[in-house]
Design an enzyme around this catalytic site. Structure first.
Site, PDB file in Angstrom:
ATOM      1  NE  ARG A   1      27.488  14.073 -18.765  1.00 14.44           N
ATOM      2  CZ  ARG A   1      26.759  14.002 -19.878  1.00 14.44           C
ATOM      3  NH1 ARG A   1      25.887  13.013 -20.064  1.00 14.44           N
ATOM      4  NH2 ARG A   1      26.870  14.914 -20.797  1.00 14.44           N
TER       5      ARG A   1
ATOM      6  CB  THR B   1      16.080  20.612 -21.168  1.00 15.58           C
ATOM      7  OG1 THR B   1      16.401  19.292 -20.721  1.00 15.58           O
ATOM      8  CG2 THR B   1      16.510  20.771 -22.614  1.00 15.58           C
TER       9      THR B   1
ATOM     10  CD  GLN C   1      23.430   9.973 -18.303  1.00 17.29           C
ATOM     11  OE1 GLN C   1      23.866  11.102 -18.138  1.00 17.29           O
ATOM     12  NE2 GLN C   1      23.233   9.463 -19.505  1.00 17.29           N
TER      13      GLN C   1
ATOM     14  CD  GLU D   1      20.888  17.310 -26.706  1.00 20.29           C
ATOM     15  OE1 GLU D   1      19.802  17.159 -27.288  1.00 20.29           O
ATOM     16  OE2 GLU D   1      21.218  16.655 -25.691  1.00 20.29           O
TER      17      GLU D   1
ATOM     18  CG  ASP E   1      18.021  14.644 -25.343  1.00 23.20           C
ATOM     19  OD1 ASP E   1      18.175  15.392 -26.325  1.00 23.20           O
ATOM     20  OD2 ASP E   1      18.924  14.417 -24.523  1.00 23.20           O
TER      21      ASP E   1
ATOM     22  CE  LYS F   1      21.040  12.852 -20.257  1.00 27.59           C
ATOM     23  NZ  LYS F   1      21.916  13.608 -21.182  1.00 27.59           N
TER      24      LYS F   1
ATOM     25  CD  GLU G   1      31.201  13.948 -26.047  1.00 21.98           C
ATOM     26  OE1 GLU G   1      30.201  14.658 -25.799  1.00 21.98           O
ATOM     27  OE2 GLU G   1      31.519  13.599 -27.190  1.00 21.98           O
TER      28      GLU G   1
ATOM     29  CD  GLU H   1      24.120  15.376 -22.971  1.00 20.44           C
ATOM     30  OE1 GLU H   1      22.982  15.382 -23.468  1.00 20.44           O
ATOM     31  OE2 GLU H   1      24.704  14.329 -22.619  1.00 20.44           O
TER      32      GLU H   1
ATOM     33  CG  ASP I   1      19.824  16.920 -22.108  1.00 18.18           C
ATOM     34  OD1 ASP I   1      18.923  17.140 -21.286  1.00 18.18           O
ATOM     35  OD2 ASP I   1      20.253  15.788 -22.375  1.00 18.18           O
TER      36      ASP I   1
ATOM     37  CG  HIS J   1      27.540  12.565 -27.510  1.00 22.86           C
ATOM     38  ND1 HIS J   1      28.119  13.103 -26.382  1.00 22.86           N
ATOM     39  CD2 HIS J   1      26.372  11.999 -27.086  1.00 22.86           C
ATOM     40  CE1 HIS J   1      27.343  12.878 -25.331  1.00 22.86           C
ATOM     41  NE2 HIS J   1      26.280  12.208 -25.722  1.00 22.86           N
TER      42      HIS J   1
END
Lengths: 413, 413
Positions: free
Chosen positions: A229, A249, A232, A195, A120, A245, A355, A193, A225, A127
């Protein structure tokens, strides 16, 4: 290029994502077993049956349950199959009576490839700036290496699932900012996420150039993904994200081939810092693909929460793949490269809830009056993507997943 | 447990690493094709031939080119095969005439497993402290999460090679501390890391306990995690090491099974911070295995540059594997978990040149008068390991690799 007309009527609509111009590759099961298929309008061409009937070249590589064996044959075979499929499904096809079509509505879509390894990246400028601003403040937002390296980390191939798979909220070590020590508890800041995943269709040994890397890519899928948070934040120093993560996915069911995206090639943004020669692009290597994220609470209406474009990325998949090989790292057929989250500069074009809600400080409002900082149990996320041609769309098919509640006790047996 | 006597005389020596007590699993080729073998003294038992002759249980899983199919059968099968091999090779064996032995000196040793995915940990307390001191100073050496989490990152399975494979010095982006921008050049600070790899022999879905994780482990190999320190320094923030660790990871050719290590089980160190319950060990889960690293310059004599012990690790492989599954990450047969560098507290027990030369500030001296801060082209590294029983040794076999010069131009074709 205009719309190519097919004898499959639903493929000629300006609304379908699957006109003859597209021909994305998937794997389906209509109850008669998993096999390769290609989407055309609201139908799936049974590739395995067409290969058995001698209608397609390279039939020996088309009888399995994933596209890996066919991808391994290389770009000449990819072009030959595309030409044969185009003939088979075009308006004037003389063999249409021999073609087996399965209604997409009656099929379950399965993993299109066996993922060899999953990497990834972090290739979205906006971002990276947003996330850096949230965690380290705007003055330290972009790491010093960001404008020189398409930063990436190895993910976990075993956790890649296909669209439609439920995603269970993970447990993990969480440390509140004011706490001294972590607790082990269900994730409270579960995120998505937006992607696009590049699928590596050819192997390599030793470093490859950006042009060679582009030639190795078979196609692209939507990719979500899922990211914990809070896990992480506590785990990622100094060796990067790991369990945050690794829950899942999700990839879309249809691989849009590089050939289908060819008319939509465009350039990555101007360089803010000149790239080292081995990472410079010899031509346009990103694509103009409109993307959106929709969120539907359990039993509630779906709302689009973000709209952006693939071309927002600072580094193309070819650049990422070239960087991936610099150290001599061997690449394999079926490797999957996540692009990194794709965020535009507008607030409603951000590709993650981290975000969109600015780490929970500005929850977004949904049409039903609910708000979201992060995902709630029962939320269904859907990624969509399409390139817009002259009277037609090249679509990626929905990439969906529903968040289900964490296990009550992960160690109960 | 005393030495178990075999009719293979060389297996009864106090010096061999491969007495009947060991029976490590490998793959060999003596010119007649790759097949499974078990080391006994200076010979290899041809497992494939013994299985065909009906001398071993689970023969259907013993005819391939790796141990994965057999590992997938699970712990009961592992115990049954070990019992049958012990019978076959013990002093009183009645079927010795039917057993095919191949001299180890005439065989090439190949990858014992197909690596599904590779994860590398950072579980050595002294190593983490040393590296942290070098990069961030002793006061910030140990990251805040270190005493709570067996920190790990996903590595690249495609880069795992077997002992005896040459390792080419990589190219990469290097930024000198005083420079503003990086250059693309051959690595100047190429290093090794002394580790032990745990081989996962059973799959999992969802979180597993430490006890369950221990049951999933088939065995252990020596592991050298080649590391490009200058590439790592520039790339690793914020998502961890990537190309710095992707050139190659060398594993030893012989998997020492968990059963063979059973007499050497011992406890991980006292906890400085109480672990969360899901990471606590229900019993001793590390092993007393003496380890050493030898370096031989091209054409020069070999010198032992480090001596340490597997039990120096703060976290066991079972704890690492349990942590790996906390988020729901599925594990697969053939997953490889690197322990992290194993360093003792004494200066000559450090498991990497980064630590031995303290980042180049204290080069080590070799017997021939040469010094080393990092590896030079032509250097051969050999890892060795053995558990010491009562009159016998359980050895891992040499894990070697020679550094060869970087490509002159990585993009010349």
């Amino acid at each position: 290029m205009p719309l190519l007309k097919s004898w499959v009527e639903s493929a000629n609509s300006a609304e379908t994502g699957f006109p003859l111009n597209n021909l994305p590759c998937g794997v389906f099961d209509d109850g008669a077993g998993a096999r390769l298929g290609v989407a055309i309008g609201d139908m799936i061409l049974d590739v395995a049956a067409a290969a058995r009937a001698g209608l397609l070249p390279h039939g020996a590589a088309l009888g399995g349950r994933d596209w890996n064996a066919f991808m391994a044959l290389g770009p000449a075979a990819w072009a030959e199959l595309r030409a044969a499929l185009t003939d088979l499904l075009s308006e004037g096809s003389e063999v249409r009576a021999q073609v087996v079509l399965v209604p997409m509505a009656e099929a379950r879509l399965l993993m299109p490839i066996t993922v060899a390894e999953y990497t990834d990246f972090y290739a979205g400028r906006t971002h990276a700036f947003n996330v850096g601003s949230i965690f380290r403040g705007p003055e330290n937002a972009l790491p010093p290496n960001w404008l020189s390296i398409p930063i990436g980390y190895n993910g976990r191939a075993s956790s890649v699932v296909v669209s439609g798979t439920d995603v269970r909220r993970p447990w993990g070590q969480l440390k509140a900012p004011e706490a001294d020590l972590p607790v082990f508890a269900p994730c409270r800041r579960f995120d998505m996420e937006l992607e696009i995943g590049a699928i590596v269709g050819q192997p390599s040994e030793g470093p490859v150039s950006v042009a060679e890397a582009d030639d190795m890519i078979f196609g692209y899928v939507l990719l979500n993904d899922w990211s914990a948070r809070d896990i992480q934040a506590w785990e990622y120093q100094p060796l990067g994200p790991f369990q945050a993560k690794a829950t899942a996915t999700t990839i879309g069911p249809w691989i849009v081939t590089k050939a289908a995206l060819e008319p939509f090639r465009t350039s990555t943004p101007e360089r803010e810092r000149e790239l080292l020669p081995h990472l410079q692009e010899p031509g346009p290597m990103i694509y103009d693909v409109e993307l959106e994220v929709a969120l539907a609470p359990e039993g509630g209406a779906e709302a689009t929460i973000s709209r952006t474009n693939f071309r927002e990325l600072y580094y193309s998949a070819a650049q990422q793949l070239a960087h991936h090989t610099t150290s001599g790292c061997p690449m394999r057929v079926g490797d999957l490269l996540g692009s990194g989250t794709i965020s535009g500069t507008a607030k409603d074009s951000r590709g993650s809830l981290l975000e969109l809600s600015w780490s929970g400080s500005e929850p977004i409002e949904l049409p039903g009056g609910e708000t979201r900082s992060f995902l709630e149990d029962g939320d269904t996320l859907t990624l969509r993507g399409a390139a817009r041609g002259d009277g037609y769309r090249v679509g990626f098919g929905d990439c969906t997943g529903t968040v289900i509640a964490a296990l009550k006790d992960p160690y109960a047996r």
